[in-house]
Design an enzyme around this catalytic site. Structure first.
Site, PDB file in Angstrom:
ATOM      1  N   ASP A   8     -24.685  44.835  47.230  1.00 41.74           N
ATOM      2  CA  ASP A   8     -26.130  44.848  46.990  1.00 41.74           C
ATOM      3  C   ASP A   8     -26.369  44.193  45.628  1.00 41.74           C
ATOM      4  O   ASP A   8     -25.435  43.634  45.021  1.00 41.74           O
ATOM      5  CB  ASP A   8     -26.715  46.260  47.118  1.00 41.74           C
ATOM      6  CG  ASP A   8     -26.321  47.183  45.954  1.00 41.74           C
ATOM      7  OD1 ASP A   8     -25.498  46.769  45.106  1.00 41.74           O
ATOM      8  OD2 ASP A   8     -26.830  48.315  45.913  1.00 41.74           O
ATOM      9  N   CYS A  72     -21.401  48.210  45.480  1.00 45.13           N
ATOM     10  CA  CYS A  72     -22.767  48.558  45.080  1.00 45.13           C
ATOM     11  C   CYS A  72     -22.674  49.165  43.675  1.00 45.13           C
ATOM     12  O   CYS A  72     -21.654  48.996  43.005  1.00 45.13           O
ATOM     13  CB  CYS A  72     -23.439  49.487  46.093  1.00 45.13           C
ATOM     14  SG  CYS A  72     -22.665  51.107  46.299  1.00 45.13           S
ATOM     15  N   THR A  74     -22.419  52.329  42.488  1.00 46.04           N
ATOM     16  CA  THR A  74     -21.349  53.320  42.355  1.00 46.04           C
ATOM     17  C   THR A  74     -20.243  53.152  43.386  1.00 46.04           C
ATOM     18  O   THR A  74     -19.176  53.756  43.246  1.00 46.04           O
ATOM     19  CB  THR A  74     -21.918  54.750  42.550  1.00 46.04           C
ATOM     20  OG1 THR A  74     -22.522  54.793  43.862  1.00 46.04           O
ATOM     21  CG2 THR A  74     -22.956  55.103  41.499  1.00 46.04           C
ATOM     22  N   HIS A 105      -1.184  55.123  52.237  1.00 42.51           N
ATOM     23  CA  HIS A 105      -1.290  56.391  52.960  1.00 42.51           C
ATOM     24  C   HIS A 105      -2.416  56.407  53.996  1.00 42.51           C
ATOM     25  O   HIS A 105      -2.302  57.067  55.016  1.00 42.51           O
ATOM     26  CB  HIS A 105      -1.524  57.547  51.980  1.00 42.51           C
ATOM     27  CG  HIS A 105      -0.297  57.921  51.193  1.00 42.51           C
ATOM     28  ND1 HIS A 105      -0.144  59.145  50.575  1.00 42.51           N
ATOM     29  CD2 HIS A 105       0.838  57.224  50.917  1.00 42.51           C
ATOM     30  CE1 HIS A 105       1.033  59.183  49.953  1.00 42.51           C
ATOM     31  NE2 HIS A 105       1.640  58.025  50.140  1.00 42.51           N
ATOM     32  N   HIS A 140       2.207  58.995  57.904  1.00 46.86           N
ATOM     33  CA  HIS A 140       0.811  58.640  57.622  1.00 46.86           C
ATOM     34  C   HIS A 140       0.116  58.080  58.862  1.00 46.86           C
ATOM     35  O   HIS A 140      -1.089  58.210  59.021  1.00 46.86           O
ATOM     36  CB  HIS A 140       0.755  57.635  56.475  1.00 46.86           C
ATOM     37  CG  HIS A 140       1.437  58.130  55.240  1.00 46.86           C
ATOM     38  ND1 HIS A 140       0.975  59.216  54.530  1.00 46.86           N
ATOM     39  CD2 HIS A 140       2.576  57.727  54.619  1.00 46.86           C
ATOM     40  CE1 HIS A 140       1.787  59.447  53.512  1.00 46.86           C
ATOM     41  NE2 HIS A 140       2.771  58.560  53.550  1.00 46.86           N
TER      42      HIS A 140
HETATM   43  C1  RB5 Z   1     -28.881  50.703  43.514  1.00 46.14           C
HETATM   44  O1  RB5 Z   1     -29.641  51.016  42.394  1.00 46.14           O
HETATM   45  C2  RB5 Z   1     -27.851  51.802  43.765  1.00 46.14           C
HETATM   46  O2  RB5 Z   1     -28.481  52.936  44.244  1.00 46.14           O
HETATM   47  C3  RB5 Z   1     -26.794  51.321  44.719  1.00 46.14           C
HETATM   48  O3  RB5 Z   1     -26.217  50.165  44.225  1.00 46.14           O
HETATM   49  C4  RB5 Z   1     -25.607  52.254  44.971  1.00 46.14           C
HETATM   50  O4  RB5 Z   1     -25.066  52.714  43.774  1.00 46.14           O
HETATM   51  C5  RB5 Z   1     -25.800  53.310  45.942  1.00 46.14           C
HETATM   52  O5  RB5 Z   1     -24.880  54.101  46.238  1.00 46.14           O
END
Ligand code: RB5
Length: 149
Positions: A8, A72, A74, A105, A140
């Site tokens: 994203d 993305c 996180t 694994h 595994h």
């Molecule tokens: C975008 O701001 C953020 O929410 C997205 O990149 C991601 O971290 C969602 O899990």
């Protein structure tokens, strides 16, 4: 080996770095045998990560690609989305050790990373480790089959 990569807006810059690095590492070894397909997004403009996560997961689940990479902010949202698709084992990795274990694994077929968690340098090391590490099989294999069923 065919790899499909998506992100994203939050993951866009790291996706560009990872793409360049993989081209320089994996493809240098055997350019003809490695294909890297980028399905977007293509800028810093805000987009919805589930759309890109599902596209990459569908490519891998349908065997149009062997592996996927999703980035993305996180890595959490992308991994949630990808793991909804049957046959996907998406691993959120924030270090080299978990990337290695995800392959050895868990036979992970999608690597998820958080662009706001790792540096570009770390992301490149994580991606290189993921693609250089093989599944160990054996005990595994039984467990991975349990996940899939
Ligand atoms: C975008 O701001 C953020 O929410 C997205 O990149 C991601 O971290 C969602 O899990």
């Amino acid at each position: 080996m065919k790899i499909v990569i998506g992100c994203d807006h939050a993951g866009y810059e790291i996706k560009q770095s990872v793409k360049l690095a993989l081209r320089a590492s994996l493809m240098k070894k055997d350019e003809d045998a490695t294909h890297l397909q980028d399905i977007g997004c293509d800028s810093l403009d805000s987009v919805h990560y589930p759309e890109y996560g599902k596209t990459v997961a569908d490519w891998v689940a349908s065997k149009d690609a062997d592996y996927g990479i999703l980035i993305c902010g996180t890595g959490i949202g992308m991994s949630m989305v990808a793991n909804k698709v049957k046959g996907i084992r998406a691993a959120l990795c924030h270090d080299v050790y978990t990337a290695m274990m995800a392959r050895q694994h868990n036979n992970a077929n999608i690597l998820c990373m958080g662009a706001r968690v790792v540096t570009p340098y770390q992301a490149i090391n994580i991606a290189n480790t993921f693609f250089e590490t093989d599944f160990l099989g054996g005990r595994h294999e039984v467990r991975v089959k349990m996940i899939d069923s």
